[in-house]
Design a protein around this motif. Structure first.
Motif, PDB file in Angstrom:
ATOM      1  N   ARG A 126       0.815  -1.211   0.000  1.00 60.04           N
ATOM      2  CA  ARG A 126       0.000   0.000   0.000  1.00 60.04           C
ATOM      3  C   ARG A 126       0.843   1.254   0.000  1.00 60.04           C
ATOM      4  NH1 ARG A 126      -4.970  -0.796   4.133  1.00 60.04           N
ATOM      5  NH2 ARG A 126      -5.567   1.159   3.088  1.00 60.04           N
ATOM      6  N   VAL A 127       2.161   1.073   0.149  1.00 55.51           N
ATOM      7  CA  VAL A 127       3.105   2.195   0.058  1.00 55.51           C
ATOM      8  C   VAL A 127       4.247   1.771  -0.851  1.00 55.51           C
ATOM      9  CG1 VAL A 127       2.524   3.160   2.309  1.00 55.51           C
ATOM     10  CG2 VAL A 127       4.315   1.424   2.136  1.00 55.51           C
ATOM     11  N   GLY A 128       4.977   2.723  -1.368  1.00 53.42           N
ATOM     12  CA  GLY A 128       6.112   2.423  -2.235  1.00 53.42           C
ATOM     13  C   GLY A 128       7.416   2.379  -1.469  1.00 53.42           C
ATOM     14  N   GLY A 129       8.453   1.842  -2.107  1.00 54.41           N
ATOM     15  CA  GLY A 129       9.769   1.779  -1.482  1.00 54.41           C
ATOM     16  C   GLY A 129      10.607   0.686  -2.104  1.00 54.41           C
ATOM     17  N   GLN A 130      11.800   0.516  -1.513  1.00 56.29           N
ATOM     18  CA  GLN A 130      12.715  -0.517  -1.998  1.00 56.29           C
ATOM     19  C   GLN A 130      12.388  -1.846  -1.326  1.00 56.29           C
ATOM     20  OE1 GLN A 130      16.903  -0.623  -0.762  1.00 56.29           O
ATOM     21  NE2 GLN A 130      17.462  -0.685  -2.934  1.00 56.29           N
ATOM     22  N   LEU A 131      12.260  -2.897  -2.161  1.00 55.20           N
ATOM     23  CA  LEU A 131      11.971  -4.225  -1.644  1.00 55.20           C
ATOM     24  C   LEU A 131      13.228  -4.753  -0.959  1.00 55.20           C
ATOM     25  CD1 LEU A 131       9.695  -6.309  -1.533  1.00 55.20           C
ATOM     26  CD2 LEU A 131      10.557  -7.264  -3.665  1.00 55.20           C
ATOM     27  N   ARG A 132      13.122  -4.993   0.341  1.00 57.90           N
ATOM     28  CA  ARG A 132      14.289  -5.383   1.119  1.00 57.90           C
ATOM     29  C   ARG A 132      14.329  -6.888   1.401  1.00 57.90           C
ATOM     30  NH1 ARG A 132      17.758  -2.584   4.321  1.00 57.90           N
ATOM     31  NH2 ARG A 132      17.578  -1.139   2.573  1.00 57.90           N
ATOM     32  N   GLU A 133      13.170  -7.543   1.524  1.00 61.76           N
ATOM     33  CA  GLU A 133      13.159  -8.956   1.912  1.00 61.76           C
ATOM     34  C   GLU A 133      11.974  -9.672   1.276  1.00 61.76           C
ATOM     35  OE1 GLU A 133      13.053 -11.746   5.972  1.00 61.76           O
ATOM     36  OE2 GLU A 133      12.701  -9.580   6.079  1.00 61.76           O
ATOM     37  N   ILE A 134      12.259 -10.790   0.605  1.00 60.60           N
ATOM     38  CA  ILE A 134      11.228 -11.677   0.083  1.00 60.60           C
ATOM     39  C   ILE A 134      11.338 -12.997   0.853  1.00 60.60           C
ATOM     40  CG2 ILE A 134      10.380 -12.962  -1.916  1.00 60.60           C
ATOM     41  CD1 ILE A 134      11.320 -10.737  -3.689  1.00 60.60           C
ATOM     42  N   ARG A 135      10.281 -13.360   1.558  1.00 56.63           N
ATOM     43  CA  ARG A 135      10.358 -14.493   2.468  1.00 56.63           C
ATOM     44  C   ARG A 135       9.737 -15.771   1.903  1.00 56.63           C
ATOM     45  NH1 ARG A 135       8.822 -12.718   8.483  1.00 56.63           N
ATOM     46  NH2 ARG A 135       9.920 -14.696   8.795  1.00 56.63           N
ATOM     47  N   VAL A 136       9.209 -15.722   0.689  1.00 56.54           N
ATOM     48  CA  VAL A 136       8.561 -16.906   0.110  1.00 56.54           C
ATOM     49  C   VAL A 136       9.043 -17.086  -1.321  1.00 56.54           C
ATOM     50  CG1 VAL A 136       6.485 -16.739   1.551  1.00 56.54           C
ATOM     51  CG2 VAL A 136       6.578 -15.533  -0.634  1.00 56.54           C
ATOM     52  N   ARG A 137       8.840 -18.297  -1.815  1.00 57.10           N
ATOM     53  CA  ARG A 137       9.126 -18.619  -3.206  1.00 57.10           C
ATOM     54  C   ARG A 137       7.840 -19.089  -3.889  1.00 57.10           C
ATOM     55  NH1 ARG A 137      13.849 -22.889  -2.241  1.00 57.10           N
ATOM     56  NH2 ARG A 137      12.261 -23.539  -0.738  1.00 57.10           N
ATOM     57  N   GLU A 138       7.872 -19.140  -5.200  1.00 56.67           N
ATOM     58  CA  GLU A 138       6.706 -19.609  -5.936  1.00 56.67           C
ATOM     59  C   GLU A 138       6.404 -21.060  -5.564  1.00 56.67           C
ATOM     60  OE1 GLU A 138       6.979 -16.861  -9.971  1.00 56.67           O
ATOM     61  OE2 GLU A 138       7.570 -18.969 -10.042  1.00 56.67           O
ATOM     62  N   GLY A 139       5.143 -21.327  -5.284  1.00 54.46           N
ATOM     63  CA  GLY A 139       4.721 -22.658  -4.868  1.00 54.46           C
ATOM     64  C   GLY A 139       4.678 -22.852  -3.377  1.00 54.46           C
ATOM     65  N   ASP A 140       5.235 -21.912  -2.601  1.00 54.51           N
ATOM     66  CA  ASP A 140       5.211 -22.041  -1.143  1.00 54.51           C
ATOM     67  C   ASP A 140       3.796 -21.825  -0.619  1.00 54.51           C
ATOM     68  OD1 ASP A 140       7.868 -22.530  -1.133  1.00 54.51           O
ATOM     69  OD2 ASP A 140       8.487 -20.596  -0.283  1.00 54.51           O
ATOM     70  N   ARG A 141       3.470 -22.541   0.421  1.00 52.33           N
ATOM     71  CA  ARG A 141       2.183 -22.367   1.094  1.00 52.33           C
ATOM     72  C   ARG A 141       2.344 -21.370   2.225  1.00 52.33           C
ATOM     73  NH1 ARG A 141      -1.498 -24.476   4.924  1.00 52.33           N
ATOM     74  NH2 ARG A 141      -3.572 -24.864   4.002  1.00 52.33           N
ATOM     75  N   VAL A 142       1.438 -20.429   2.319  1.00 56.10           N
ATOM     76  CA  VAL A 142       1.498 -19.384   3.347  1.00 56.10           C
ATOM     77  C   VAL A 142       0.199 -19.405   4.127  1.00 56.10           C
ATOM     78  CG1 VAL A 142       3.078 -17.934   2.033  1.00 56.10           C
ATOM     79  CG2 VAL A 142       0.620 -17.658   1.721  1.00 56.10           C
ATOM     80  N   GLU A 143       0.292 -19.041   5.390  1.00 57.83           N
ATOM     81  CA  GLU A 143      -0.873 -18.954   6.258  1.00 57.83           C
ATOM     82  C   GLU A 143      -1.419 -17.532   6.255  1.00 57.83           C
ATOM     83  OE1 GLU A 143      -2.315 -21.437   7.731  1.00 57.83           O
ATOM     84  OE2 GLU A 143      -0.810 -22.933   7.103  1.00 57.83           O
ATOM     85  N   ALA A 144      -2.689 -17.418   6.531  1.00 62.74           N
ATOM     86  CA  ALA A 144      -3.320 -16.098   6.586  1.00 62.74           C
ATOM     87  C   ALA A 144      -2.642 -15.245   7.661  1.00 62.74           C
ATOM     88  CB  ALA A 144      -4.807 -16.241   6.874  1.00 62.74           C
ATOM     89  N   GLY A 145      -2.263 -14.023   7.298  1.00 65.65           N
ATOM     90  CA  GLY A 145      -1.594 -13.112   8.220  1.00 65.65           C
ATOM     91  C   GLY A 145      -0.089 -13.231   8.244  1.00 65.65           C
ATOM     92  N   GLY A 146       0.469 -14.220   7.563  1.00 64.14           N
ATOM     93  CA  GLY A 146       1.915 -14.383   7.554  1.00 64.14           C
ATOM     94  C   GLY A 146       2.604 -13.340   6.693  1.00 64.14           C
ATOM     95  N   VAL A 147       3.783 -12.881   7.119  1.00 61.57           N
ATOM     96  CA  VAL A 147       4.558 -11.891   6.377  1.00 61.57           C
ATOM     97  C   VAL A 147       5.263 -12.588   5.221  1.00 61.57           C
ATOM     98  CG1 VAL A 147       6.422 -10.200   6.477  1.00 61.57           C
ATOM     99  CG2 VAL A 147       4.875 -10.483   8.434  1.00 61.57           C
ATOM    100  N   ILE A 148       5.083 -12.078   4.007  1.00 63.00           N
ATOM    101  CA  ILE A 148       5.708 -12.696   2.843  1.00 63.00           C
ATOM    102  C   ILE A 148       6.755 -11.793   2.189  1.00 63.00           C
ATOM    103  CG2 ILE A 148       3.727 -14.166   2.367  1.00 63.00           C
ATOM    104  CD1 ILE A 148       2.774 -12.218   0.317  1.00 63.00           C
ATOM    105  N   ALA A 149       6.754 -10.487   2.516  1.00 63.75           N
ATOM    106  CA  ALA A 149       7.767  -9.581   1.957  1.00 63.75           C
ATOM    107  C   ALA A 149       7.806  -8.307   2.791  1.00 63.75           C
ATOM    108  CB  ALA A 149       7.464  -9.253   0.502  1.00 63.75           C
ATOM    109  N   ARG A 150       8.956  -7.603   2.733  1.00 63.33           N
ATOM    110  CA  ARG A 150       9.130  -6.354   3.479  1.00 63.33           C
ATOM    111  C   ARG A 150       9.825  -5.309   2.605  1.00 63.33           C
ATOM    112  NH1 ARG A 150      10.384  -9.786   8.129  1.00 63.33           N
ATOM    113  NH2 ARG A 150       8.888  -9.401   9.798  1.00 63.33           N
ATOM    114  N   LEU A 151       9.432  -4.057   2.830  1.00 59.00           N
ATOM    115  CA  LEU A 151      10.122  -2.924   2.219  1.00 59.00           C
ATOM    116  C   LEU A 151      11.129  -2.350   3.214  1.00 59.00           C
ATOM    117  CD1 LEU A 151       7.145  -0.976   0.566  1.00 59.00           C
ATOM    118  CD2 LEU A 151       8.775  -2.493  -0.574  1.00 59.00           C
ATOM    119  N   ASP A 152      12.054  -1.537   2.703  1.00 62.48           N
ATOM    120  CA  ASP A 152      12.985  -0.820   3.571  1.00 62.48           C
ATOM    121  C   ASP A 152      12.177   0.184   4.398  1.00 62.48           C
ATOM    122  OD1 ASP A 152      14.979   0.527   4.804  1.00 62.48           O
ATOM    123  OD2 ASP A 152      15.992   1.200   2.979  1.00 62.48           O
TER     124      ASP A 152
END
Length: 379
Positions: free
Chosen positions: A68-94
């Motif tokens: 919902r905001v812009g910025g530099q992508l600092r961390e990607i915590r999942v890969r394609e095909g990974d299963r994620v739970e509702a509310g889990g963090v999957i990426a972070r910006l700086d």
């Protein structure tokens, strides 16, 4: 004996010899005169409204995820095909810029809060005007809202899964600059699958039966929900997965003039089904038929008489003959035709060979041959 007399004697003997040959029985003449035909027994038409359509599988829950905001992508915590739970963090910006903005909004808020509390004490004693007090209160409320927005922006630097599912596609790379609302991931739910088919308008009329779904009527309680459907996949043709109706579009596709119908099913346990795969969907429309009994016959079993009225040939096993019976026909579907009246069910009629028959003709039904099962190793 003169030559002429001998010739006359020979000619007189020929008919006698032919008659003698005809008197000898070389087989049952009645059976050999019977015309061979293939017959069928008229039965119910429960399976005649079974139609098959190509279908495509999609996830019932699916969403394009973005920050919902812009910025530099600092961390990607999942890969394609990974299963994620509702509310889990999957990426972070700086978060650096948003932390700085939050600190600035916090300082502004603290100052505005102190001024507002002092003004609350002074306005009661008359030391400041009511106008100054209202201005300080407005500054306090504005600083409070700005602080809340700064906190939200900092929280928005973390991208969380809105529901449990699998990451179907990643659209960006780490350390990229992403804009607000730019798609980053494509998330698909794995608890339920949709199977979508496209129905032509001739079929959708039967589904609706002229009664459009009212605004207050749910699709699940409409006539369309009475149809039975199941899906099969090419690698497992013996497994029929039942489907439940979910949506029926009431607006045709502009290019194909077909209506989108969506069924849903749980993921099968025997094998993996992923969104994007194809299936064959069988839909049984028989629950939507009227209460009157109708029969579906091979189209070649129905012939026209001299007055161009439709008729079928009914076989009488006792006499071995056929009798014409006038019928009322309905619509034609592929190589079968609908018979609305004239038959009661259980009659044995001629399915192959009808064009060569006449009233009272003797016929001989051909045996119904069964195909042997292939032996192991046979193709």
């Amino acid at each position: 004996m003169p030559t002429r007399l001998r010739l006359m004697t020979v000619l007189c003997c020929v008919p006698l010899a032919l008659a003698a040959c005809g008197d000898r029985g070389d087989g049952p003449p009645a059976e050999s005169a019977a015309r061979p035909v293939r017959t069928i027994v008229v039965g119910d038409s429960a399976g005649s409204e079974l139609r098959r359509f190509p279908g495509r599988v999609e996830a019932t829950q699916q969403a394009e995820l973005s920050f919902r905001v812009g910025g530099q992508l600092r961390e990607i915590r999942v890969r394609e095909g990974d299963r994620v739970e509702a509310g889990g963090v999957i990426a972070r910006l700086d978060p650096t810029d948003y932390e700085t903005a939050l600190a600035d909004r916090q300082a502004t808020f603290d100052n505005a809060e102190r001024n507002y509390r002092r003004a609350s004490e002074l306005v009661e004693s008359g030391s400041i005007s009511r106008l100054d007090y209202d201005r300080m209160e407005a500054q306090f409320r504005s600083a409070e809202a700005a602080l809340e927005q700064a906190r939200n922006n900092l929280a928005y630097t973390e991208l969380r899964a809105p529901f449990t599912g699998r990451i179907a596609q990643r659209l960006v790379e780490n350390f990229e600059e992403v804009q607000a609302r730019q798609p980053v991931f494509y998330l698909q739910g794995d608890q339920q699958l949709d199977v979508i088919i496209d129905l032509p308008e001739t079929i959708i009329r039967q589904v609706r039966r002229g009664d459009a779904v009212e605004m207050e009527e749910d699709v699940a309680s409409s006539d369309a929900a009475r149809v039975r459907a199941w899906a099969t996949f090419s690698d497992y043709p013996e497994l029929q997965l039942p489907l439940s109706l979910r949506e029926v579009a009431t607006r045709a596709d502009a290019s194909t003039q077909t209506y989108r119908v969506t069924f849903s099913m749980p993921p099968p346990e025997a094998f993996t089904v992923l969104p994007g795969m194809t299936a064959e969907v069988a839909v049984d429309f028989s629950p939507l038929l009227s209460a009157d009994r109708v029969f579906w016959l091979p189209a070649q079993a129905v012939q026209a008489d001299a007055s161009l009225a439709a008729q079928v040939w009914v076989y009488d096993s006792a006499s071995g003959t056929v009798t014409a019976r006038t019928v009322e026909t309905g619509r034609l579907a592929d190589d079968r035709i609908q018979v609305l009246a004239g038959l009661e069910g259980g009659e044995e009629i001629v399915a192959v060979g009808a064009p060569y028959l006449s009233e009272g003709m003797r016929v001989r039904p051909l045996p119904q041959l069964e195909q042997a099962e292939p032996r192991p190793g046979d193709r």
